[in-house]
Write an enzyme that holds these catalytic residues in place. Structure first.
Site, PDB file in Angstrom:
ATOM      1  N   GLN A 271       0.837  -1.202   0.000  1.00 18.57           N
ATOM      2  CA  GLN A 271       0.000   0.000   0.000  1.00 18.57           C
ATOM      3  C   GLN A 271       0.870   1.249   0.000  1.00 18.57           C
ATOM      4  O   GLN A 271       0.582   2.207  -0.720  1.00 18.57           O
ATOM      5  CB  GLN A 271      -0.942  -0.028   1.211  1.00 18.57           C
ATOM      6  CG  GLN A 271      -1.973  -1.150   1.099  1.00 18.57           C
ATOM      7  CD  GLN A 271      -2.922  -1.210   2.281  1.00 18.57           C
ATOM      8  OE1 GLN A 271      -2.817  -0.443   3.220  1.00 18.57           O
ATOM      9  NE2 GLN A 271      -3.854  -2.142   2.216  1.00 18.57           N
TER      10      GLN A 271
ATOM     11  N   ASP B 159      -1.902 -11.461   5.207  1.00 19.23           N
ATOM     12  CA  ASP B 159      -3.351 -11.502   5.490  1.00 19.23           C
ATOM     13  C   ASP B 159      -3.820 -12.903   5.875  1.00 19.23           C
ATOM     14  O   ASP B 159      -4.948 -13.068   6.349  1.00 19.23           O
ATOM     15  CB  ASP B 159      -4.136 -11.016   4.262  1.00 19.23           C
ATOM     16  CG  ASP B 159      -3.927  -9.525   4.022  1.00 19.23           C
ATOM     17  OD1 ASP B 159      -3.487  -8.807   4.941  1.00 19.23           O
ATOM     18  OD2 ASP B 159      -4.207  -9.074   2.891  1.00 19.23           O
TER      19      ASP B 159
HETATM   20  C1  S3P Z   1      -2.692  -4.793   0.198  1.00 17.50           C
HETATM   21  C2  S3P Z   1      -1.510  -4.818   0.880  1.00 17.50           C
HETATM   22  C3  S3P Z   1      -1.340  -5.370   2.235  1.00 17.50           C
HETATM   23  C4  S3P Z   1      -2.511  -6.251   2.620  1.00 17.50           C
HETATM   24  C5  S3P Z   1      -3.842  -5.632   2.263  1.00 17.50           C
HETATM   25  C6  S3P Z   1      -3.918  -5.379   0.772  1.00 17.50           C
HETATM   26  C7  S3P Z   1      -2.737  -4.186  -1.139  1.00 17.50           C
HETATM   27  O1  S3P Z   1      -1.269  -4.302   3.162  1.00 17.50           O
HETATM   28  O2  S3P Z   1      -2.477  -6.538   4.008  1.00 17.50           O
HETATM   29  O3  S3P Z   1      -4.904  -6.487   2.642  1.00 17.50           O
HETATM   30  O4  S3P Z   1      -3.737  -4.384  -1.868  1.00 17.50           O
HETATM   31  O5  S3P Z   1      -1.781  -3.504  -1.511  1.00 17.50           O
HETATM   32  P1  S3P Z   1       0.112  -3.550   3.462  1.00 17.50           P
HETATM   33  O6  S3P Z   1       0.560  -2.928   2.217  1.00 17.50           O
HETATM   34  O7  S3P Z   1      -0.212  -2.517   4.502  1.00 17.50           O
HETATM   35  O8  S3P Z   1       1.044  -4.600   3.977  1.00 17.50           O
END
Ligand code: S3P
Length: 426
Positions: free
Chosen positions: A166, A312
């Site tokens: 993210q 996740d």
């Molecule tokens: C996601 C990245 C992960 C994951 C989330 C979805 C994404 O989070 O836990 O459910 O779609 O980029 P983080 O980037 O905070 O690790």
């Protein structure tokens, strides 16, 4: 909600589309020219939040449940939203859209539900501010609500302290609007759907080891996206098939991108029998069917570079560990504390409810597995979809009935989850 155990699970299930890929298809479609046609889009509440945010910025999006069509307006075609954007429960919507909003010539603001308003946004505020973005945490607490004002963005080379797709994606999306190349280096590679899909839309984006770099102002063009089934949703059926004695489940059309397939490696390391069939690709992502057969599981260690590939799925792995023989150690996973709930706390609490021997640690937990001591329990989802689904699977494998508080939050990522599970238990 009452949850009953199952004697065995048999049959075929097709899990819904991948959540990460569904979000990105809407966002990238919106800032591309022409139409983007998305099949197998995840109709979960999180992805619907993404659709509604872009509709509020003047993007026409048709959703007939079988196909989503995004009428993109190009990199500079978004309009100022007339109201605060609502990202609901979705961290992906909040953080990725922040990268896009930082580069717009209009002011905007966003907020989400109670969980989103507690999740850390400093991890994006810091790099976006370094790029010159004018972005504020309205309550000055490093969380949403966030306010954006127009600003000129500069390309940066950013060393991210967290392995987070993210954060990486937020910076790369802001990089589309910057004055020169932007690079992000992560401590460990996180999921790379942004890199793969933005390149397919026409961006000049390159990846080397754990660094992704993007060149600004590309001509993004709409395309057809076929969303693979979500391996994070498949994880519940993988675990159910392994844990419920006498089970055999075929899970069709599962995305197995190597940055996401840690659940397969972990389950196999625990002795799980999972066969990959019919391997192919869908929109540049590897996909296969998974045949899962009930297995006797043993403990393992989950740590290091594999954590982002199964972050996740840790609640589900922790449940598997409680049913396994021997000790499972989960470490290097402090990120669990800043998900939809504090997943160290919420997993441990529910595991204790069912009689498991579990000790929380600063960055994970230690579980001494023993199926024989487990019993029926009153579970609490803590309004976290992955906690609800993980312990609904536990209930199937426990010999006594269980209950679940606030189990309907599965709609965030998997509407129809309980129905799909029930079909296999018949
Ligand atoms: C996601 C990245 C992960 C994951 C989330 C979805 C994404 O989070 O836990 O459910 O779609 O980029 P983080 O980037 O905070 O690790």
């Amino acid at each position: 909600m009452e949850l009953r155990n199952a004697t065995h699970l048999k049959g075929t299930v097709s899990v819904p589309g991948d959540k990460s890929i569904s979000h990105r298809a809407i966002m990238f479609g919106a800032i591309s020219k022409g139409t983007t046609e998305i099949t197998n889009f995840l109709q979960g509440a999180d992805c619907l939040s993404t659709i509604s945010c872009f509709q509020k910025m003047g993007i026409a999006i048709e959703n007939d449940k079988h196909r989503v069509i995004v009428h993109g307006k190009g990199l500079h075609g978004l309009k100022a939203p007339g109201e605060t954007l609502d990202t609901g429960n979705s961290g992906t919507t909040t953080r990725l859209i922040s990268g896009i909003l930082s580069g717009q010539s209009f002011a905007s603001s966003l907020t989400g539900d109670a969980s989103i308003q507690k999740r850390p946004m400093k991890r994006i505020l810091t790099p976006l501010s370094l790029m010159g973005a004018d972005i504020k945490s309205i309550r000055n607490n490093g969380c949403a609500p966030l306010a954006f004002s127009p600003a000129k963005l500069h390309g940066i080379s950013y060393d991210s302290p967290v392995a987070s797709a993210q954060v990486k994606s937020c910076i790369l999306l802001a990089g589309l609007y910057a004055d020169r190349m932007t690079s992000v280096t992560e401590p460990v590679l996180s999921r790379n759907h942004t890199e793969l899909m933005l390149a397919a839309f026409g961006a000049d984006i390159t990846s080397r080891d754990t660094t992704a770099s993007i060149v600004p102002e590309p001509d993004l063009m709409g395309l057809k996206v076929e969303v693979p089934g979500d391996i994070s949703s498949a994880a519940y059926f993988i675990a159910a098939g392994l844990l419920v004695k006498g089970s055999e489940i075929l899970i069709k059309n599962v995305g197995i991108n190597p940055t996401r397939d840690g659940i397969l490696k972990a389950a196999r390391a625990m002795g799980g029998n999972i066969v990959q069939l019919n391997q192919r690709t869908a929109s540049g992502e590897p996909v296969c069917d998974l045949l899962v057969t009930a297995s006797i599981l043993h403990g393992t260690v989950i740590d290091g570079g594999m954590i982002p590939t199964l972050i996740d799925e840790i609640p589900m792995i922790a449940v598997m560990a409680a049913f396994a023989e021997g000790t499972t150690v989960i470490k290097d996973a402090a990120e669990l504390k800043v998900k939809e709930s504090d997943r160290i706390q919420t997993v441990v609490e529910n595991l204790k409810q069912m009689g498991a021997d579990v000790t929380p640690t600063e960055d994970g937990m230690i579980i001494h597995g023993n199926r024989d001591v487990l019993h029926g329990a009153s579970f609490n989802s803590f309004l976290d979809h992955r906690i609800a689904m993980s312990f609904a699977v536990a209930a199937l494998a426990l010999s006594e009935p269980c209950t679940m508080k606030d189990g309907e939050c599965v709609n965030i990522s998997y509407p129809g989850f309980y129905q799909d599970l029930a079909k296999l238990a018949r």
